[in-house]
Scaffold this motif. Structure first.
Motif, PDB file in Angstrom:
ATOM      1  N   HIS A   1      -1.312   6.434  -8.815  1.00  0.00           N
ATOM      2  CA  HIS A   1      -2.159   5.244  -8.778  1.00  0.00           C
ATOM      3  C   HIS A   1      -3.538   5.541  -9.363  1.00  0.00           C
ATOM      4  O   HIS A   1      -4.138   6.582  -9.040  1.00  0.00           O
ATOM      5  N   PRO A   2      -4.059   4.676 -10.210  1.00  0.00           N
ATOM      6  CA  PRO A   2      -5.380   4.941 -10.806  1.00  0.00           C
ATOM      7  C   PRO A   2      -6.469   5.177  -9.755  1.00  0.00           C
ATOM      8  O   PRO A   2      -7.350   6.025  -9.967  1.00  0.00           O
TER       9      PRO A   2
ATOM     10  N   PHE B   1      -7.461  -3.838  -6.836  1.00  0.00           N
ATOM     11  CA  PHE B   1      -8.241  -2.824  -7.533  1.00  0.00           C
ATOM     12  C   PHE B   1      -8.579  -3.232  -8.969  1.00  0.00           C
ATOM     13  O   PHE B   1      -9.380  -2.576  -9.639  1.00  0.00           O
ATOM     14  N   HIS B   2      -7.991  -4.344  -9.433  1.00  0.00           N
ATOM     15  CA  HIS B   2      -8.114  -4.621 -10.864  1.00  0.00           C
ATOM     16  C   HIS B   2      -9.546  -4.735 -11.398  1.00  0.00           C
ATOM     17  O   HIS B   2      -9.809  -4.310 -12.524  1.00  0.00           O
TER      18      HIS B   2
ATOM     19  N   CYS C   1     -10.411  -1.261 -12.303  1.00  0.00           N
ATOM     20  CA  CYS C   1      -9.387  -0.447 -12.941  1.00  0.00           C
ATOM     21  C   CYS C   1      -9.485  -0.555 -14.454  1.00  0.00           C
ATOM     22  O   CYS C   1      -9.469  -1.639 -15.018  1.00  0.00           O
TER      23      CYS C   1
ATOM     24  N   LEU D   1      -7.303   0.437 -16.493  1.00  0.00           N
ATOM     25  CA  LEU D   1      -5.994   0.239 -17.106  1.00  0.00           C
ATOM     26  C   LEU D   1      -5.411  -1.126 -16.773  1.00  0.00           C
ATOM     27  O   LEU D   1      -4.250  -1.398 -17.059  1.00  0.00           O
ATOM     28  N   ALA D   2      -6.231  -1.962 -16.150  1.00  0.00           N
ATOM     29  CA  ALA D   2      -5.722  -3.254 -15.686  1.00  0.00           C
ATOM     30  C   ALA D   2      -5.189  -4.078 -16.850  1.00  0.00           C
ATOM     31  O   ALA D   2      -5.712  -4.045 -17.960  1.00  0.00           O
TER      32      ALA D   2
ATOM     33  N   CYS E   1      -1.777  -7.580 -13.598  1.00  0.00           N
ATOM     34  CA  CYS E   1      -2.531  -7.034 -12.465  1.00  0.00           C
ATOM     35  C   CYS E   1      -3.415  -8.100 -11.819  1.00  0.00           C
ATOM     36  O   CYS E   1      -3.679  -8.090 -10.631  1.00  0.00           O
TER      37      CYS E   1
ATOM     38  N   PRO F   1       1.081  -5.991  -6.868  1.00  0.00           N
ATOM     39  CA  PRO F   1       2.175  -5.052  -7.132  1.00  0.00           C
ATOM     40  C   PRO F   1       2.875  -4.649  -5.833  1.00  0.00           C
ATOM     41  O   PRO F   1       2.234  -4.449  -4.809  1.00  0.00           O
TER      42      PRO F   1
ATOM     43  N   CYS G   1       1.538  -0.233  -7.988  1.00  0.00           N
ATOM     44  CA  CYS G   1       0.777  -0.371  -9.223  1.00  0.00           C
ATOM     45  C   CYS G   1       1.707  -0.831 -10.338  1.00  0.00           C
ATOM     46  O   CYS G   1       2.790  -0.262 -10.518  1.00  0.00           O
ATOM     47  N   TRP G   2       1.261  -1.840 -11.049  1.00  0.00           N
ATOM     48  CA  TRP G   2       2.099  -2.361 -12.136  1.00  0.00           C
ATOM     49  C   TRP G   2       2.305  -1.331 -13.230  1.00  0.00           C
ATOM     50  O   TRP G   2       3.352  -1.223 -13.834  1.00  0.00           O
ATOM     51  N   LEU G   3       1.285  -0.580 -13.459  1.00  0.00           N
ATOM     52  CA  LEU G   3       1.329   0.436 -14.504  1.00  0.00           C
ATOM     53  C   LEU G   3       2.505   1.391 -14.288  1.00  0.00           C
ATOM     54  O   LEU G   3       3.250   1.730 -15.203  1.00  0.00           O
TER      55      LEU G   3
END
Ligand SMILES: Nc1ncnc2c1ncn2[C@@H]1O[C@H](COP(=O)(O)OP(=O)(O)O)[C@@H](O)[C@H]1O
Ligand code: SF4
Ligand SMILES: [Mg+2]
Lengths: 284, 335, 327
Positions: free
Chosen positions: C254-255, C292-293, C296, C298-299, C303, C308, C321-323
């Motif tokens: 997770h980021p 967290f977006h 984040c 990497l959002a 997101c 997620p 986390c979608w990532l």
């Protein structure tokens, strides 16, 4: 504005404000009074309340309603003036003492405690007796102002001390903010609202003291205040003679004023700091 | 020994300094007024003496001038004030010349003491009891009614409550006397009848003091208990399933009583100043009434005597409290 | 074998500030499991809901805190109990004997006006009402000796103890009845580094002796590195990643976890550390989608819209986390 709206949601605050506003309105009416409050025998004596004389008349031949408007006006004015004077002293002593610490703090707190340990009522009674003839409203306000600051100076000092513990003072000192600016920026803005709350508490004290002194016949009884009204009513045996309107008018107004101020101060200090409640109630 | 050095000695020094400064205030404050207290006394005696007994009046004035060194500087007066203070000499009363002030105070003290001691103890017990319950059982209906009553009563000016009691129980329903300490003309003795008479006279003044005192104490105690109830150690004991009775007694009350005991000491200090307004309203023959009469008659010696004594009483009971506190609070005892 | 299970726990503080209602969603859909003989760490920035979560696990729910959904199960001597459907008396009986608690701010958890032995006695007394005073005291003394603490701490007042010793005493108090689960909320936060080690060691020792479940809550990941077996990372009232301590530190997915790990100070470290920009979100109005977006880097669009799912991605490794899910 936001603060006011939040406060108004508190039942005690709104009730207190309404009652206080009514009293202020009553005080304003005094400017339209048909009678001079210092004149006697302007109306027939000892009449019960009626359409013509809303709150009846007293044994001195005064209209109780119009007299009351002057009494309320003078009492509120006195309380406000005296409390403002003592707030200025309390704020100055509390700020300087709390901020400087060390020897300055010790000396100031010694003076402060000196004022706390002397029997205030006795001293006030003694002083009032000495200058009774010259005790007009501003003089009385000065007297109460000079005597009534010590408790709250200690309170403000303790607030400053707890504030000092917080980090931002250290950062401010380290980064070299000059101390006067520091006092104003970081302390004053914080303690002024608290001081406002103590103002109301002190107004209660002043009104109480004024009524006490007048009750004992130690003020200039020619100035109509809630206290002197009560003084005359008791002196002329209003109770015994069954002139209840004469005695209940000042008592009712005084109780209303006390309760209104009390509610306001409870509500405001609770809003400012829920933990301050104890100190406020316990102060006197 | 750390206790002596870090607690006891600083307290003692503080006591001496504050007492000294308080008494200094008592001495100087009246002299800052445009009319000096002694001059005022002299003037009033001369005025009175002019048509009663000029010779006696002259004599009183002479004694006064000498005593206060009126013809000398303020500082000299201040010093001699202290010198006399240490011998317990407040001089003769000016109105009841030449009875010593200390004797007059001594005669009034038992009255004040009896009234105030009883009411102070009652207020302490009742107010803390109801306040603690109200703070602990916040949802209880009956206690909420009590809260409301205290809320209305507490900010009431004292004399108004007193006056209402007189109107109610002395005029409308005349069960108690309007005032005084005992029926005038009654022989002062230790007989049952006399004691009953004294109690009957003391009832209304006591009631007025107890009513307002309980209302205030109730409110303060309620807030303290509410606060202590939220303390970490109380919450933790509750989480640990310690019995509720133990929590109330040992965790909440033991801690909540600490500030109240301090307040008790302060209220005892009122024993010497007397309850001025109470005694005036009810014509109760204690120190307060004595002070009031002294003020009306400009009896400067008497006023100074009472004011000084009650200043000392206040600082002394604060000191006593500071000395007793370690017994209740281990944090002070074991620094 | 598991001892405590939480299933989709939701809770909020419902406040009434001068007539305005304010709802703080402090715990949102948290599911986790505490097992026999393990140390479970819960980490996350201050205010993310850690304390609230452990209060829910312990059953300490009182206004303004309100349970909004989910269940907590205890496994007591082979029986499964649903904590929030137990009668209050039953819940009380489980405290200290099955699950106990070392609260946050434990410097002020002891009654200042009675001696330490008084507090020990009161706790023992309420669980063993028929034992005599002397017996109870003896039990307390023995327990301290077992933990390697000087029994004379019983004879003093809390303020006479140092911070570290006070914390040790509270730990001893919490483990007095050999509970199967011990929850320690920020047990070392107020202590200096040297003392921290000692206190953590004591916690670990007790856990090894009792072979029970120990939960350590902290905002400082570093504390967990040497004691925890598994770690759950919390953000905005949710657990967003859970894995073994090794996985969390070496292979975080997770980021947010990565930010937390990267912001830890390390020896010989000169370069500036990457840390999450911005500050934790308000729990009153949570950001949409992944909370967290806003912070984040990497959002992506998804997101911002969808929360997620908290899903298994490997052996004992769960992430939300979608990532991670979409690659
Ligand atoms: N007693 C309380 N009343 C109202 N809000 C609270 C209370 N306790 C905690 N909160 C709020 O709930 C959120 C989570 O708090 P908490 O669980 O204590 O977080 P943490 O332990 O991770 O620091 C925070 O936003 C905090 O402000
Ligand atoms: S879900 Fe999206 S916003 Fe949330 S942590 Fe993963 S990548 Fe970042
Ligand atoms: Mg916490």
């Amino acid at each position: 504005m936001k603060t006011l709206r939040a406060l108004l949601r508190d039942g005690r605050f709104s009730l207190g404000s309404v009652v206080l506003l009514l009293l202020v309105a009553l005080a304003v009416l005094s400017f339209f009074s048909p009678y001079d409050p210092t004149e006697w025998r302007v109306v027939p004596r000892d009449l019960p309340p009626s359409r013509q004389y809303l709150l009846g008349t007293n044994s001195l031949g005064q209209d109780v309603f119009w007299l009351l408007t002057f009494a309320v006006r003078n009492s509120i004015f006195l309380a406000f003036l005296a409390s403002t004077i003592s707030r200025v002293i309390a704020l100055a002593v509390g700020l300087v003492s709390g901020y400087s610490g060390g020897i300055v703090d010790r000396v100031l707190m010694l003076v402060n405690d000196g004022f706390i340990v002397v029997p205030l009522l006795l001293i006030l009674v003694l002083l009032a007796m000495l200058v009774r003839e010259r005790l007009n409203l501003p003089a009385m306000a000065l007297l109460f102002g000079v005597m009534g600051w010590a408790f709250d100076a200690r309170f403000i000092r303790s607030q400053i001390l707890s504030l000092r513990e917080r980090e931002f003072t250290y950062t401010a000192i380290l980064s070299g903010t000059p101390s006067l600016r520091l006092i104003v920026n970081e302390y004053l803005l914080f303690v002024v609202p608290l001081t406002m709350a103590t103002l109301i508490g002190n107004m209660i004290w002043v009104t109480g003291m004024e009524v006490t002194l007048a009750y004992l016949g130690l003020t200039d009884v020619t100035i109509p205040t809630l206290g002197t009204m009560l003084h005359f009513a008791l002196n002329y045996q209003a109770v015994l003679l069954g002139l209840w309107w004469w005695i209940f008018a000042p008592i009712g107004a005084a109780v209303a004023l006390f309760v209104a101020l009390y509610l306001l101060s409870m509500s405001i200090s609770e809003y400012l700091d829920p933990r301050a409640r104890i100190q406020r109630v316990g102060a006197r | 020994m750390r206790f002596v050095k870090r607690y006891l000695i600083p307290r003692l020094i503080q006591y001496v300094l504050v007492t000294f400064f308080g008494i200094t205030l008592v001495f100087f404050l009246p002299r800052l007024m445009p009319v000096g207290p002694v001059e005022k006394a002299v003037a009033s005696i001369q005025a009175r003496g002019a048509y009663t007994d000029p010779k006696a009046a002259e004599e009183t004035v002479r004694v006064l001038r000498e005593m206060y060194g009126l013809d000398r500087g303020l500082f000299f007066q201040y010093l001699s004030f202290w010198r006399r203070l240490f011998t317990g000499d407040f001089g003769p009363s000016l109105v009841s010349f030449p009875t010593p002030v200390i004797q007059l105070i001594g005669a009034s003290l038992p009255w004040t003491f009896g009234l105030l001691f009883t009411t102070t103890v009652l207020v302490f017990v009742i107010g803390n009891f109801t306040g603690a319950l109200a703070g602990y059982f916040r949802q209880n209906r009956a206690l909420k009614i009590l809260d409301a009553a205290a809320m209305v009563l507490a900010p009431m000016p004292y004399y108004i409550v007193a006056q209402l009691l007189i109107i109610l129980f002395a005029y409308l329903i005349p069960v108690f006397p309007v005032g005084g300490g005992y029926t005038i003309g009654a022989s002062v003795s230790l007989s049952l009848a006399f004691i009953a008479d004294v109690l009957k006279h003391a009832f209304l003044p006591a009631l007025s003091l107890v009513l307002l005192g309980v209302a205030t104490t109730h409110q303060i105690m309620r807030l303290i208990v509410q606060g202590v109830n939220e303390e970490d150690y109380v919450r933790y004991a509750r989480i640990a399933a310690v019995r509720e009775r133990t929590i109330f007694g040992k965790y909440v009350m033991r801690n909540a009583m600490l500030p109240q005991i301090t307040r008790l000491a302060l209220s005892f200090s009122g024993l010497f100043g007397g309850a001025l307004v109470t005694e005036v309203v009810f014509a109760y023959p204690g120190v307060g009434l004595l002070a009031y009469r002294a003020i009306l008659a400009s009896d400067y010696n008497l006023i100074m005597g009472i004011t000084t004594l009650s200043t000392v009483a206040l600082t002394t009971s604060t000191l006593l409290m500071d000395l007793l506190n370690p017994l209740f609070d281990p944090r002070i005892r074991l620094i | 074998m598991w001892s405590v299970r939480a299933n989709k726990l939701c809770a909020a503080y419902v406040l009434d500030i001068f007539g305005t209602k304010k709802v703080i969603h402090a715990v949102n859909e948290v599911s986790l499991e505490l097992r026999e003989n393990e140390v479970y760490g819960i980490a996350g920035e201050s205010g993310c809901g850690k304390t609230t979560l452990v209060r829910l696990l312990f059953g300490d729910v009182q206004p303004p805190l309100r349970l909004m959904g989910g269940r907590v199960l205890y496994q007591v001597d082979g029986r499964e109990l649903d904590l929030y459907s137990l009668a209050p008396a039953e819940r009380r009986d489980l405290r200290w004997s099955f699950i106990s608690y070392v609260p946050q701010s434990s410097m002020s958890n002891l009654n200042p006006v009675i001696k330490v032995k008084g507090t020990f006695g009161d706790v023992l007394k309420s669980h063993a009402p028929h034992q005599g005073k002397r017996e109870l005291l003896e039990r307390a003394r023995q327990h301290l000796v077992e933990l390697g603490l000087p029994p004379k701490v019983l004879e003093v007042y809390p303020h006479q103890l140092s911070g570290g010793m006070r914390q040790r005493v509270v730990i001893a108090l919490a483990t007095l009845l050999s509970p199967r689960v011990v929850i320690a909320d920020e047990p070392v936060t107020a202590l200096d580094v040297v003392v921290q080690r000692g206190v953590l060691q004591l916690l670990k020792e007790v856990q090894e002796r009792l072979q029970n479940a120990l939960v350590i809550v902290t905002h400082d990941m570093g504390v967990l590195a040497n004691v925890a077996d598994r770690i759950g990372i919390m953000y905005a009232g949710r657990i967003i990643e859970e894995a073994s301590v090794w996985t969390i530190f070496e292979q975080p997915l997770h980021p947010y976890t990565r930010y937390l790990i990267n912001s830890l100070p390390a020896f010989g470290d000169k370069g500036t550390r990457e840390s999450a920009p911005g500050s934790p979100p308000s729990l009153v109005e949570l950001p949409s989608g992944c909370a967290f977006h806003p912070r984040c880097r990497l959002a992506r669009d998804r997101c911002r819209e969808e929360v997620p799912e908290f899903e298994m991605v490997g052996d004992e490794h769960r992430v939300a986390c979608w990532l991670v899910k979409e690659g």
